[in-house]
Design an enzyme around this catalytic site. Structure first.
Site, PDB file in Angstrom:
ATOM      1  CD  GLU A  51      -3.415  36.188 -45.311  1.00 44.26           C
ATOM      2  OE1 GLU A  51      -2.633  35.215 -45.169  1.00 44.26           O
ATOM      3  OE2 GLU A  51      -4.194  36.577 -44.406  1.00 44.26           O
ATOM      4  CG  PHE A 113      -3.830  42.842 -32.409  1.00 47.00           C
ATOM      5  CD1 PHE A 113      -2.987  41.779 -32.102  1.00 47.00           C
ATOM      6  CD2 PHE A 113      -4.971  42.591 -33.151  1.00 47.00           C
ATOM      7  CE1 PHE A 113      -3.292  40.494 -32.540  1.00 47.00           C
ATOM      8  CE2 PHE A 113      -5.288  41.312 -33.579  1.00 47.00           C
ATOM      9  CZ  PHE A 113      -4.441  40.251 -33.264  1.00 47.00           C
ATOM     10  CD  GLN A 114      -4.067  40.783 -36.766  1.00 44.96           C
ATOM     11  OE1 GLN A 114      -5.044  41.337 -37.233  1.00 44.96           O
ATOM     12  NE2 GLN A 114      -3.899  39.464 -36.793  1.00 44.96           N
ATOM     13  CE  LYS A 163     -12.301  47.673 -38.064  1.00 45.30           C
ATOM     14  NZ  LYS A 163     -12.332  46.625 -37.064  1.00 45.30           N
ATOM     15  CG  MET A 482      17.407  23.737 -60.061  1.00 47.49           C
ATOM     16  SD  MET A 482      18.074  23.046 -61.600  1.00 47.49           S
ATOM     17  CE  MET A 482      16.936  23.677 -62.811  1.00 47.49           C
TER      18      MET A 482
HETATM   19  C1  LIG Z   1      10.391  29.719 -52.018  1.00 47.14           C
HETATM   20  C2  LIG Z   1      11.646  29.090 -52.550  1.00 47.14           C
HETATM   21  N1  LIG Z   1      12.500  28.474 -51.707  1.00 47.14           N
HETATM   22  C3  LIG Z   1      13.631  27.893 -52.185  1.00 47.14           C
HETATM   23  C4  LIG Z   1      13.927  27.946 -53.513  1.00 47.14           C
HETATM   24  C5  LIG Z   1      15.217  27.313 -54.040  1.00 47.14           C
HETATM   25  N2  LIG Z   1      14.909  26.191 -54.936  1.00 47.14           N
HETATM   26  C6  LIG Z   1      14.915  26.285 -56.274  1.00 47.14           C
HETATM   27  S1  LIG Z   1      14.466  24.889 -57.054  1.00 47.14           S
HETATM   28  C7  LIG Z   1      14.293  24.076 -55.596  1.00 47.14           C
HETATM   29  C8  LIG Z   1      13.861  22.617 -55.569  1.00 47.14           C
HETATM   30  C9  LIG Z   1      12.473  22.440 -56.039  1.00 47.14           C
HETATM   31  O1  LIG Z   1      12.093  21.094 -55.828  1.00 47.14           O
HETATM   32  P1  LIG Z   1      10.803  20.504 -56.541  1.00 47.14           P
HETATM   33  O2  LIG Z   1       9.668  21.429 -56.405  1.00 47.14           O
HETATM   34  O3  LIG Z   1      10.580  19.116 -56.080  1.00 47.14           O
HETATM   35  O4  LIG Z   1      11.225  20.527 -58.076  1.00 47.14           O
HETATM   36  P2  LIG Z   1      12.350  19.711 -58.871  1.00 47.14           P
HETATM   37  O5  LIG Z   1      13.556  20.584 -58.988  1.00 47.14           O
HETATM   38  O6  LIG Z   1      12.626  18.442 -58.117  1.00 47.14           O
HETATM   39  O7  LIG Z   1      11.725  19.468 -60.206  1.00 47.14           O
HETATM   40  C10 LIG Z   1      14.586  24.918 -54.511  1.00 47.14           C
HETATM   41  C11 LIG Z   1      14.568  24.509 -53.098  1.00 47.14           C
HETATM   42  C12 LIG Z   1      13.013  28.629 -54.347  1.00 47.14           C
HETATM   43  N3  LIG Z   1      13.221  28.769 -55.659  1.00 47.14           N
HETATM   44  N4  LIG Z   1      11.876  29.155 -53.848  1.00 47.14           N
END
Ligand SMILES: Cc1ncc(C[n+]2csc(CCOP(=O)(O)OP(=O)(O)O)c2C)c(N)n1
Length: 574
Positions: A51, A113-114, A163, A482
């Site tokens: 979803e 439920f749900q 529902k 990042m």
């Molecule tokens: C759902 C979610 N969880 C955690 C984060 C924190 N976060 C920001 S950038 C990042 C790393 C992303 O890694 P990747 O997709 O490999 O991209 P890169 O930075 O290596 O290009 C994280 C964990 C986020 N933005 N969104």
């Protein structure tokens, strides 16, 4: 008058509202609605695999088209799985209607439920929500929901339907309203004429002006007017992450994105400006850095549709509350009416010389790759070249997102699609699906990272079912890039949980889903493989591209500093 059940009314109302695609996933509480879907062919239901992806796909569709994205999910876990996409849409002001099933009315409050209180769960992240109490309310509520989602400052609206209100055996008169009336909701239209005149006078008197435009210009369909204004005045224009494409990215008057990872010249120009015109932008923390040190000599004019956005983080001198389109129209008319007053050509010449010097100092410079290695920036530059700048580019969140924002030039609004406000990893692939449904013949590329893509990778299956040949550009640095960058800068390189071991073989994985995968490790193969991928117009191709894992995104604001305080490389700072 025609007699329809609640479930039938819902789907007919969506059809009458012009909904083409309903992104969703079935379950007990919405089975009557799914039966109504089965018995018509106007609204096409897209069966996703999670979803969350339904929400992001509807969001991508909305961002690319400007229309309202629409989602249908069941109660409980189906509904709660949409929380992240609802919050994503809310932060970026994306028009969306999410319809959630609910347990039958007589069981509400009984921990059935749900059962989840979806109205309560979603309250802080929706523009509005509606709880249906009787089937006959459905057409009127749908009309209102679409109006609220798409007018004023757009946003997501939830409709929760027990529902029993969709029972196929209970039929009621169906009449879809042509108009909507809401006593306590009147979105602003034109701006105040006096404020517009003041703003134009201030703008024309500026010596070091900057026009700072955000996502409001894109959402408000006012890019053409922004472009006309910037060109009429001859002033520099910078766009926020959400505003990229609002002004053509390849135009010489564009000085790049501003903010935390903005260009050197955009951030320097902002800091040293004497007049800033902010259009549909909200001075968020990723733009301003320390608000106490923000642009010390600038008079600020702010156009925004939401009065609550005015002086929220930064004090504004000339606020104009109104929709950007009529406000910019009136500003242009005012400039023409004051034809005898022209911008100060001499001051502007000196200002542009200064900006050109800043551009020359840094621009989009990056350290060249070691022999045999690839830089992530190179990958995005190649994407720009191979797609002739024409692709819709969706992204996930991380370094790759910033590289995609900086190194691809977006000449059109709605071409760049990313989760700017919430920063939702897992957004890119489902958003690309939404764009592809909207524009089947367009080139759609999802720039992602090996961590982000795994957050909704199951959607490869949806792409196969509906034949969606999106191109996935996986900028693979084997890490949460990042996060690792911040750990390098602020935690002396202690990489706590930012390396990903045991990555899947993405080529085999996408092949298992029925698509084409290519791994690229040799820089000499980058162009040819990318061209090969984009030449396969009817196939989804996943490019797994290995890049230098130690690369950082620059410039980067120095925390708590002003707009001009930036790290420019691993060894240089302003
Ligand atoms: C759902 C979610 N969880 C955690 C984060 C924190 N976060 C920001 S950038 C990042 C790393 C992303 O890694 P990747 O997709 O490999 O991209 P890169 O930075 O290596 O290009 C994280 C964990 C986020 N933005 N969104």
């Amino acid at each position: 008058m025609e007699q329809l059940s609640g479930g039938e009314m819902l789907i007919r109302a969506l059809a009458d509202e012009g909904v083409e695609f309903l992104f969703g996933y079935p379950g007990g509480a919405v089975l009557h609605i799914y039966d109504a879907i089965f018995q018509q062919d106007k609204v096409k239901h897209i069966l996703v695999r999670h979803e969350q992806a339904a929400g992001h796909a509807a969001d991508g569709y909305a961002r690319a088209t400007g229309k309202v994205g629409c989602v249908l999910v069941t109660s409980g876990p189906g509904a709660t799985n949409t929380v992240t996409p609802i919050a994503t849409a809310y932060m970026d002001n994306i028009p969306m209607v999410v319809i959630s099933g609910q347990v039958p009315s007589h069981l509400v409050g009984e921990d059935a439920f749900q059962e989840t209180d979806m109205i309560g769960v979603s309250r802080p992240i929706v523009k509005h929500s509606f709880q249906i109490r009787h089937a006959s309310e459905i057409p009127g509520v749908v009309k209102k929901a679409f109006y609220i989602a798409s007018s004023g400052r757009p946003g997501p609206v939830v409709i929760d339907i027990p529902k029993d209100c969709t029972n196929p055996n209970e039929k009621f008169d169906y009449d879809y309203p042509t108009k909507v009336k809401l006593r306590s909701y009147t979105p602003p239209g034109r701006g105040h004429a006096g404020q517009i005149k003041k703003a134009v006078d201030e703008l024309l008197a500026a010596k070091r002006p900057v026009i700072y435009a955000g996502g409001g210009v894109v959402q408000g369909n006012a890019s053409h007017l922004l472009t006309e204004l910037v060109r009429t005045l001859g002033y520099p224009c910078t766009n926020t992450l959400m505003g990229l494409g609002a002004y053509p990215g390849s135009d010489p008057q564009f000085i790049g994105m501003l903010g935390m990872h903005g260009t050197y010249e955009a951030n320097m120009a902002m800091h040293h400006s004497d007049v800033i015109l902010a259009v549909g932008a909200r001075f968020d923390d990723r733009v301003t850095n320390n608000t106490a040190k923000f642009c010390p000599n600038a008079k600020i004019i702010h156009i925004d549709i939401d009065p609550a956005a005015i002086s929220k983080t930064v004090r504004v001198d000339i606020p104009i509350v109104g929709a950007v389109e009529p406000v910019l129209t009136d500003m242009l008319a005012q400039i023409k009416a004051e034809a005898e007053i022209k911008p100060d050509a001499e001051a502007l010449k000196i200002w542009w010389e200064q900006i050109t010097q800043w551009r020359a100092r840094h621009g989009l410079r990056y350290e060249p790759a070691q022999p045999g290695e690839m830089k992530p920036q190179q990958v995005v530059e190649m994407l720009y070249k191979v797609t002739n700048g024409q692709a819709y580019v969706t992204s996930d969140v991380g370094q790759h997102q910033m590289f995609a924002a900086l190194y691809y030039k977006y000449d059109r609004p709605r071409q760049w699609i990313n989760s700017g406000g919430l920063g939702t990893m897992g957004f890119g692939l489902p958003a690309a699906m939404g764009v592809k449904f909207a524009f089947p013949d367009a080139i759609v590329a999802c720039v992602t990272g090996e961590a982000s893509i795994q957050m909704n990778i199951q959607e490869l299956s949806t792409c196969l079912q509906y034949g969606l040949p999106v191109k996935i550009i996986n900028i693979n640095n084997r890490s949460l890039g990042m996060v690792k960058q911040w750990q390098d800068m602020q935690y002396e390189g202690r990489h706590s949980n930012s390396y990903m071991d045991s990555l899947p073989d993405f080529v085999k994985l996408v092949e298992a889903y029925g698509h084409v995968g290519m791994k690229i490790t040799d820089p000499d193969q980058l162009e040819s493989k990318m061209r090969e991928a984009f030449a396969m117009t009817d196939r989804l191709v996943f490019l797994d591209i290995y890049v230098d894992p130690s690369e950082h995104v620059y410039p980067m604001h120095i925390a708590k500093g002003s707009m001009r305080d930036m790290l420019l490389s691993k060894t240089e700072r302003t």
